[in-house]
Design a protein around this motif. Sequence first.
Motif: not given
Length: 202
Positions: A22-28
Amino acid sequence: MITVNAMGDNCPIPVIKTKKAMQALTGPETIEVLVDNEIAVQNVSKMASASGGQVSSEKLGDKEFKVTIVMAGAPAAQTEEEGESCMPDRRDNTVVVVSSDRMGTGNDDLGKVLIKGFIFAVTQLDTLPKTILFYNGGATLTCEGSDSLEDLKSLEAQGVEIMTCGTCLDYYGMKEKLAVGSVTNMYSIVEKMAGASNIIKP
């Protein structure tokens, strides 16, 4: 779609793996988390919901669950306590012993309805037993065709030991039909009962 494989991982590893994804997400993004027990489902779902995710879960098979998390982006930072907490163990040192495929004496058909209701009622306890032992006629309840299999599998997924007497399975010719839990012996049955803080026998 991001898949997090946490099959076989003990708490808090499924939560940690999911949080890192989750923390590695850059968008939806949608994250699918694979775990092998219902406690992990609940822990991951709780963390993801607290992080703003839209969470759903489903059982894919025996000891196989999927948690789907729809995220708008990376979550805000969480404390270690919030992000990696595990639900408390709902089991205590109670042992349930089931020696028949029916409950009570009188009408056998009624007895079979009662034992099915009894096992379902165990799944609803706030504090689950540590172990359920099946022997003699009770051994048939853990085998293929039993009306209680789904309830027993649910209990096993939550950490309850389901143990069936091997001698009894042999006697009834059902050793190859065991569908939940493990085969045990009389020494282990006595050991489990001797070490119990409470024994329940329907």
